[in-house]
Design a protein around this motif. Structure first.
Motif: not given
Length: 600
Positions: A215-238
């Motif tokens: 995934v690393r070379n696809d900046q769009a998908i990389s950014l969205k995975l990080i944002r998704l991990a921090n969204s209310s769906v997956y967010s846990r703690g920091d």
């Protein structure tokens, strides 16, 4: 042969109705403006002028006055086939010499022909103008003479237009549709990155580093995975800041679904469907459906919640595929559904030969989607009875997506070009969904959907973003109080819809409308007693209008209730436009023409 001049500025309706009339052996000349109609009447000398009272350019009353004033045209009878359902509009039409009155929402061939023959048998315009207010078609708009104004008015809106649809010819041949389906199978819905991730996760021993490297070379998908991990769906703690941390938080199993979802959304990000299929509202609806499906799967049905989210997210992608392959034809399909007030899938089936869900069977197999995702997407529009017949082994999976889709519509969460409220009780009963879960869905999903939309949308211009529900509420010039009466409260789509549509009330002067959902005629007695009880308690005023919703569109309450209240009868499934017209016709409120009237 009876000669008719038909005035209507909506091309779809004008040509469709004219063709229906010609098939019934009438001679028809069409006009798109009052000027064209006046010329056609002068040259053609028709027995009947059939017209829409309110055009985009304004009302037709000047034209009617010209007919009355011109002695040479006094033999012309006038009938309205119209969207105008307000009491004031009906009375004004009667005073102008309209002798027959049929609402478009109640159009059938039999009703139209019957009303034409009845109108032609009545006195002509000049004679009618010299008498007391002429009859306006008692089957369509029932009201008492002017001296008994206290008597209620009963209006039927949105009775089935299936017959009008059946008169329309398909837009494409079966041969061409087969060719288009073959081309759709070749559509590449996902980027190379998505394909690599799907291949990796098919293996049983894939590790986090392999996923990150893919995934690393696809900046769009990389950014969205990080944002998704921090969204209310997956967010846990920091919060997480690296792709590796995001993949670890989401999990290897879930990241497959997440990348697949992002890939599909990235492949369909254009907004070019004539204003009827706006991509922002499309994904708002799809994301909401996915989140509701995920909650149902996780908290009640013991199903894979991530797979349920994906199926919910993709359930309407067939519309985008059709719009891409057949842009003009699909724009016409959307317009027909909008004009006739019917669900889009019915217009698709008639005009294209199959609907948006059905085309996904071949497409998803060509895209190598997992088999357990295909049936819920392909069959999500079906009733529970039909699901049990075509997919008995996957009934729960399909019912979850079907219910999630219907709940998203009722909650006014986005729009897939099909602004229709469907019944939900049957799905809730089939899945035995507890009321507490339905309440949590209504409480949490709207905010979560907005959060996920911000995370996953490719081209989100948030400065201009307005949630779909706000655009609907803005179509009313003032807030409404909607008192909903139903035998099934929490699981009832009508109850959910009215609860969402009602704005915060700041004054007792805010118009109060009772909304009664009769799911079965056996409920009439109990619901009538509820209305009478609310009236005795003061929760419902004696003069409060009622909107009565039923599967047939013509089910009434007990005569004692009907004699006390103005009513509008509405068929479910119903469009948002139809409901707003009911509010307008019974609640003495005015709505913006461009929004609440059926537009071309």
């Amino acid at each position: 042969m009876t000669r008719i001049v038909y005035l209507e500025d909506c091309t779809i309706i004008r040509e469709s109705v004219a063709e229906v009339l010609r098939n019934q052996h009438f001679s028809v000349v069409t006009a798109s403006s009052p000027e064209e109609a006046r010329h056609a009447i002068t040259m053609y000398k028709p027995e009947l002028l059939l017209l829409e009272l309110e055009l985009q350019s304004g009302w037709c009353f000047d034209l009617l006055k010209q007919l009355v004033d011109d002695v040479a045209l006094t033999s012309v009878h006038v009938m309205a086939l119209t969207n105008v359902a307000t009491r004031e509009g009906v009375l004004q039409a009667r005073e102008a010499g309209v002798m027959g009155y049929l609402l478009k929402e109640r159009f059938t061939v039999d009703a139209l022909v019957s009303m034409i023959r009845t109108t032609l048998a009545r006195p002509n315009v000049v004679e009618a103008a010299s008498q007391d207010a002429p009859h306006a078609g008692v089957d369509e708009v029932q009201s008492e003479p002017a001296e008994t104004k206290t008597q209620p008015t009963h209006i039927k809106v949105n009775v089935s237009n299936e017959q009008a649809l059946s008169e329309m010819r398909p837009l494409v041949t079966k041969t061409r549709m087969k060719e288009e389906l073959e081309k759709l199978e070749e559509v590449k819905a996902m980027s190379p990155t998505v394909a690599v991730v799907l291949e990796l996760t098919n293996r049983g021993n894939v590790d986090v580093e392999s996923i990150v490297k893919a995934v690393r070379n696809d900046q769009a998908i990389s950014l969205k995975l990080i944002r998704l991990a921090n969204s209310s769906v997956y967010s846990r703690g920091d919060s997480v800041n690296t792709l590796k941390d995001a993949v670890m938080r989401i999990g290897i199993t879930q990241v497959r679904q997440a990348v697949l979802n992002i890939g599909v959304m990235d492949s369909f990000d254009s907004d070019d469907q004539g204003g009827k299929l706006r991509i922002g509202y499309f994904w708002e609806h799809s994301i909401s459906t996915g989140l509701i499906a995920s909650m149902l799967a996780r908290e009640h049905c013991d199903l894979d919640s991530d797979a349920a989210f994906t199926a919910g997210l993709i359930h309407d992608v067939g519309k985008l595929l059709l719009a891409g392959r057949l842009p003009e034809e699909y724009r016409h399909v959307l317009n027909v559904g909008h004009e006739l007030g019917i669900p889009t899938e019915r217009a698709e089936s008639r005009l294209l030969g199959l609907n948006h869900a059905e085309i996904m069977d071949r497409v998803l197999r060509a895209w190598n989607f997992p088999p357990d995702l295909i049936d819920p997407i392909v069959f999500h529009e079906l009733s529970i009875g039909n699901v049990r017949q075509v997919a008995p082994k996957r009934m729960r999976d399909v019912a979850v997506i079907g219910l999630a889709n219907r709940l998203a519509h009722a909650m006014l969460l986005g729009s897939s070009g099909n602004d229709v409220v469907y019944p939900t009780t049957e799905h809730c009963q089939a899945l035995k969904v507890p009321d507490a879960l339905l309440e949590r869905i209504q409480e949490h999903v709207p905010a979560e959907a907005d959060d996920v939309r911000l995370t996953m949308m490719t081209k989100g211009n948030d400065a201009k973003w307005t949630p779909f529900i706000m655009t609907v509420q803005e179509r009313l010039p003032a807030p409404l109080r909607l008192l909903t009466v139903s035998m099934h409260t929490t699981s009832d789509a009508v109850q959910i819809f009215c609860k969402r549509l009602s704005a915060p009330i700041t004054s007792e002067e805010t118009p109060l409308i009772g909304v009664v959902h009769i799911a079965d005629k056996r409920e009439v007695e109990a619901l009538s007693k509820q209305i009478q009880s609310f009236a005795q308690q003061g929760s419902l005023h004696d003069d409060s209008p009622l909107i009565i919703i039923s599967p047939s569109g013509d089910c009434e309450l007990d005569s004692g209730v009907m004699q006390m209240h103005d009513t509008a009868l509405l068929k479910i499934p119903y469009t948002i436009d139809s409901f707003l017209r009911c509010c307008e016709s019974t609640g003495n409120i005015e709505s913006e023409h461009s929004e609440t009237k059926t537009a071309a």
